[in-house]
Design a protein around this motif. Structure first.
Motif, PDB file in Angstrom:
ATOM      1  N   ASP A   1     -16.190 -21.070  42.272  1.00 15.58           N
ATOM      2  CA  ASP A   1     -15.555 -19.750  42.207  1.00 15.58           C
ATOM      3  C   ASP A   1     -14.132 -19.800  42.745  1.00 15.58           C
ATOM      4  OD1 ASP A   1     -17.816 -18.716  41.089  1.00 15.58           O
ATOM      5  OD2 ASP A   1     -18.440 -17.581  42.853  1.00 15.58           O
TER       6      ASP A   1
ATOM      7  N   GLN B   1     -18.269 -12.050  32.628  1.00 11.46           N
ATOM      8  CA  GLN B   1     -18.709 -13.400  32.265  1.00 11.46           C
ATOM      9  C   GLN B   1     -17.939 -14.416  33.093  1.00 11.46           C
ATOM     10  OE1 GLN B   1     -18.360 -13.892  28.033  1.00 11.46           O
ATOM     11  NE2 GLN B   1     -19.294 -11.905  27.655  1.00 11.46           N
ATOM     12  N   ARG B   2     -18.596 -15.500  33.490  1.00 14.70           N
ATOM     13  CA  ARG B   2     -18.015 -16.414  34.470  1.00 14.70           C
ATOM     14  C   ARG B   2     -17.387 -17.670  33.863  1.00 14.70           C
ATOM     15  NH1 ARG B   2     -19.364 -15.461  39.494  1.00 14.70           N
ATOM     16  NH2 ARG B   2     -19.482 -17.660  40.049  1.00 14.70           N
ATOM     17  N   ASP B   3     -17.495 -17.872  32.558  1.00 12.05           N
ATOM     18  CA  ASP B   3     -16.895 -19.067  31.970  1.00 12.05           C
ATOM     19  C   ASP B   3     -15.383 -18.886  31.849  1.00 12.05           C
ATOM     20  OD1 ASP B   3     -16.368 -18.508  28.752  1.00 12.05           O
ATOM     21  OD2 ASP B   3     -17.914 -17.243  29.663  1.00 12.05           O
ATOM     22  N   MET B   4     -14.649 -19.975  31.945  1.00 10.33           N
ATOM     23  CA  MET B   4     -13.183 -19.903  31.977  1.00 10.33           C
ATOM     24  C   MET B   4     -12.594 -19.372  30.670  1.00 10.33           C
ATOM     25  SD  MET B   4     -11.970 -20.385  34.896  1.00 10.33           S
ATOM     26  CE  MET B   4     -10.232 -20.540  34.509  1.00 10.33           C
ATOM     27  N   ARG B   5     -13.221 -19.639  29.552  1.00  9.00           N
ATOM     28  CA  ARG B   5     -12.695 -19.119  28.282  1.00  9.00           C
ATOM     29  C   ARG B   5     -12.735 -17.594  28.291  1.00  9.00           C
ATOM     30  NH1 ARG B   5     -14.622 -21.611  22.822  1.00  9.00           N
ATOM     31  NH2 ARG B   5     -13.140 -23.131  23.581  1.00  9.00           N
ATOM     32  N   SER B   6     -13.869 -17.027  28.713  1.00  8.17           N
ATOM     33  CA  SER B   6     -13.990 -15.563  28.773  1.00  8.17           C
ATOM     34  C   SER B   6     -13.052 -14.984  29.820  1.00  8.17           C
ATOM     35  CB  SER B   6     -15.430 -15.158  29.106  1.00  8.17           C
ATOM     36  OG  SER B   6     -16.302 -15.559  28.089  1.00  8.17           O
ATOM     37  N   LEU B   7     -12.945 -15.636  30.964  1.00  7.33           N
ATOM     38  CA  LEU B   7     -12.073 -15.133  32.027  1.00  7.33           C
ATOM     39  C   LEU B   7     -10.604 -15.170  31.605  1.00  7.33           C
ATOM     40  CD1 LEU B   7     -13.883 -16.751  35.074  1.00  7.33           C
ATOM     41  CD2 LEU B   7     -13.698 -14.301  34.609  1.00  7.33           C
ATOM     42  N   SER B   8     -10.203 -16.232  30.924  1.00  5.50           N
ATOM     43  CA  SER B   8      -8.813 -16.324  30.447  1.00  5.50           C
ATOM     44  C   SER B   8      -8.524 -15.276  29.387  1.00  5.50           C
ATOM     45  CB  SER B   8      -8.540 -17.722  29.891  1.00  5.50           C
ATOM     46  OG  SER B   8      -8.654 -18.684  30.902  1.00  5.50           O
TER      47      SER B   8
ATOM     48  N   LYS C   1     -11.921 -21.337  40.140  1.00  7.06           N
ATOM     49  CA  LYS C   1     -11.678 -20.390  39.047  1.00  7.06           C
ATOM     50  C   LYS C   1     -10.613 -19.374  39.446  1.00  7.06           C
ATOM     51  CE  LYS C   1     -16.286 -20.698  37.035  1.00  7.06           C
ATOM     52  NZ  LYS C   1     -17.558 -20.018  36.769  1.00  7.06           N
TER      53      LYS C   1
ATOM     54  N   HIS D   1     -16.360 -31.594  35.699  1.00  4.01           N
ATOM     55  CA  HIS D   1     -17.371 -30.785  36.370  1.00  4.01           C
ATOM     56  C   HIS D   1     -16.987 -29.320  36.256  1.00  4.01           C
ATOM     57  CE1 HIS D   1     -14.771 -29.845  39.852  1.00  4.01           C
ATOM     58  NE2 HIS D   1     -14.283 -31.042  39.645  1.00  4.01           N
ATOM     59  N   GLY D   2     -17.971 -28.465  36.430  1.00  3.34           N
ATOM     60  CA  GLY D   2     -17.706 -27.034  36.409  1.00  3.34           C
ATOM     61  C   GLY D   2     -16.893 -26.625  37.630  1.00  3.34           C
TER      62      GLY D   2
END
Length: 124
Positions: free
Chosen positions: A53, A84-91, A56, A49-50
Protein backbone atom coordinates in the motif's frame (compact mmCIF):
# COMPACT_ATOMS: atom_id res chain seq x y z
CA UNK A 1 11.16 -29.85 -25.08
CA UNK A 2 14.47 -28.50 -23.78
CA UNK A 3 16.15 -29.16 -27.14
CA UNK A 4 13.35 -27.24 -28.88
CA UNK A 5 13.67 -24.37 -26.39
CA UNK A 6 17.44 -24.25 -26.96
CA UNK A 7 16.92 -24.12 -30.73
CA UNK A 8 14.32 -21.38 -30.31
CA UNK A 9 16.72 -19.24 -28.26
CA UNK A 10 19.40 -19.63 -30.94
CA UNK A 11 16.92 -18.74 -33.71
CA UNK A 12 15.72 -15.67 -31.81
CA UNK A 13 19.28 -14.47 -31.32
CA UNK A 14 20.19 -15.11 -34.96
CA UNK A 15 17.21 -13.03 -36.13
CA UNK A 16 17.70 -10.15 -33.66
CA UNK A 17 14.25 -10.89 -32.26
CA UNK A 18 12.99 -10.64 -28.69
CA UNK A 19 11.50 -13.11 -26.28
CA UNK A 20 9.85 -12.65 -22.91
CA UNK A 21 9.82 -15.51 -20.44
CA UNK A 22 8.44 -15.77 -16.95
CA UNK A 23 8.74 -18.26 -14.17
CA UNK A 24 8.62 -18.86 -10.45
CA UNK A 25 12.41 -18.89 -10.05
CA UNK A 26 15.42 -17.21 -11.60
CA UNK A 27 16.95 -18.90 -14.69
CA UNK A 28 20.10 -19.73 -12.74
CA UNK A 29 18.24 -22.21 -10.54
CA UNK A 30 15.96 -23.82 -13.12
CA UNK A 31 16.23 -27.59 -13.32
CA UNK A 32 17.11 -27.63 -17.04
CA UNK A 33 20.15 -28.40 -19.17
CA UNK A 34 23.11 -26.12 -18.49
CA UNK A 35 23.22 -24.76 -22.07
CA UNK A 36 19.53 -23.85 -21.89
CA UNK A 37 19.97 -22.30 -18.43
CA UNK A 38 22.73 -20.01 -19.72
CA UNK A 39 20.63 -19.00 -22.74
CA UNK A 40 17.74 -18.10 -20.44
CA UNK A 41 20.11 -15.90 -18.43
CA UNK A 42 21.34 -13.89 -21.45
CA UNK A 43 18.87 -11.05 -21.18
CA UNK A 44 17.54 -8.80 -18.50
CA UNK A 45 16.13 -10.55 -15.47
CA UNK A 46 13.64 -8.90 -13.15
CA UNK A 47 11.95 -10.07 -10.02
CA UNK A 48 8.45 -8.65 -10.07
CA UNK A 49 6.24 -8.40 -7.04
CA UNK A 50 3.01 -6.70 -6.11
CA UNK A 51 3.28 -3.27 -4.54
CA UNK A 52 2.55 -2.66 -0.89
CA UNK A 53 0.00 0.00 0.00
CA UNK A 54 2.83 2.41 0.82
CA UNK A 55 4.46 1.75 -2.57
CA UNK A 56 1.14 2.29 -4.35
CA UNK A 57 0.67 5.62 -2.55
CA UNK A 58 4.24 6.63 -3.47
CA UNK A 59 3.75 5.66 -7.14
CA UNK A 60 0.44 7.51 -7.38
CA UNK A 61 1.93 10.54 -5.62
CA UNK A 62 4.76 10.62 -8.16
CA UNK A 63 2.30 10.27 -11.04
CA UNK A 64 0.19 13.11 -9.64
CA UNK A 65 3.25 15.33 -9.12
CA UNK A 66 4.43 14.64 -12.68
CA UNK A 67 1.05 15.89 -13.92
CA UNK A 68 1.15 18.95 -11.68
CA UNK A 69 -1.67 17.68 -9.46
CA UNK A 70 -1.82 18.55 -5.80
CA UNK A 71 -3.60 15.95 -3.70
CA UNK A 72 -4.65 16.77 -0.19
CA UNK A 73 -3.39 14.42 2.52
CA UNK A 74 -5.61 11.42 3.03
CA UNK A 75 -6.88 11.22 -0.56
CA UNK A 76 -4.71 8.29 -1.63
CA UNK A 77 -5.04 6.23 1.57
CA UNK A 78 -8.82 6.70 1.43
CA UNK A 79 -8.83 5.67 -2.20
CA UNK A 80 -6.93 2.47 -1.42
CA UNK A 81 -9.57 1.46 1.09
CA UNK A 82 -12.62 2.42 -1.04
CA UNK A 83 -11.64 1.64 -4.64
CA UNK A 84 -10.13 -1.14 -6.72
CA UNK A 85 -6.56 -1.74 -5.57
CA UNK A 86 -4.76 -2.67 -8.79
CA UNK A 87 -2.42 -0.03 -10.22
CA UNK A 88 -4.15 0.09 -13.61
CA UNK A 89 -7.48 0.98 -11.98
CA UNK A 90 -5.84 3.41 -9.56
CA UNK A 91 -3.97 5.19 -12.36
CA UNK A 92 -7.13 5.40 -14.43
CA UNK A 93 -8.94 6.76 -11.40
CA UNK A 94 -6.30 9.46 -11.04
CA UNK A 95 -7.03 10.53 -14.63
CA UNK A 96 -10.78 10.62 -13.97
CA UNK A 97 -10.34 12.44 -10.68
CA UNK A 98 -8.14 15.02 -12.38
CA UNK A 99 -10.81 15.54 -15.05
CA UNK A 100 -13.53 15.84 -12.40
CA UNK A 101 -11.44 18.36 -10.49
CA UNK A 102 -11.04 20.45 -13.65
CA UNK A 103 -14.75 20.24 -14.47
CA UNK A 104 -15.79 21.32 -10.98
CA UNK A 105 -12.88 23.76 -10.65
CA UNK A 106 -12.12 22.37 -7.20
CA UNK A 107 -8.88 21.02 -5.75
CA UNK A 108 -8.53 17.29 -5.19
CA UNK A 109 -9.54 16.84 -1.57
CA UNK A 110 -11.17 14.06 0.40
CA UNK A 111 -14.67 15.59 0.02
CA UNK A 112 -14.18 15.87 -3.75
CA UNK A 113 -12.99 12.26 -3.91
CA UNK A 114 -16.01 11.03 -1.94
CA UNK A 115 -18.31 13.01 -4.21
CA UNK A 116 -16.65 11.58 -7.31
CA UNK A 117 -16.85 8.01 -5.97
CA UNK A 118 -20.55 8.45 -5.24
CA UNK A 119 -21.14 9.83 -8.73
CA UNK A 120 -19.27 6.87 -10.23
CA UNK A 121 -21.28 4.40 -8.15
CA UNK A 122 -24.56 5.93 -9.37
CA UNK A 123 -23.45 5.61 -13.02
CA UNK A 124 -22.81 1.90 -12.59
Amino acid sequence: AQIDAFALFNEIRANNAFMVCSGDVAPAVLPVREDLRTRMGWGLIYQIHGLTDEEKVAALSQAAAARGLTLSPGVLPYLLSHFQRDMRSLSSMLDSLDQYSLETQRPITLPLLREWLQAEAKEE
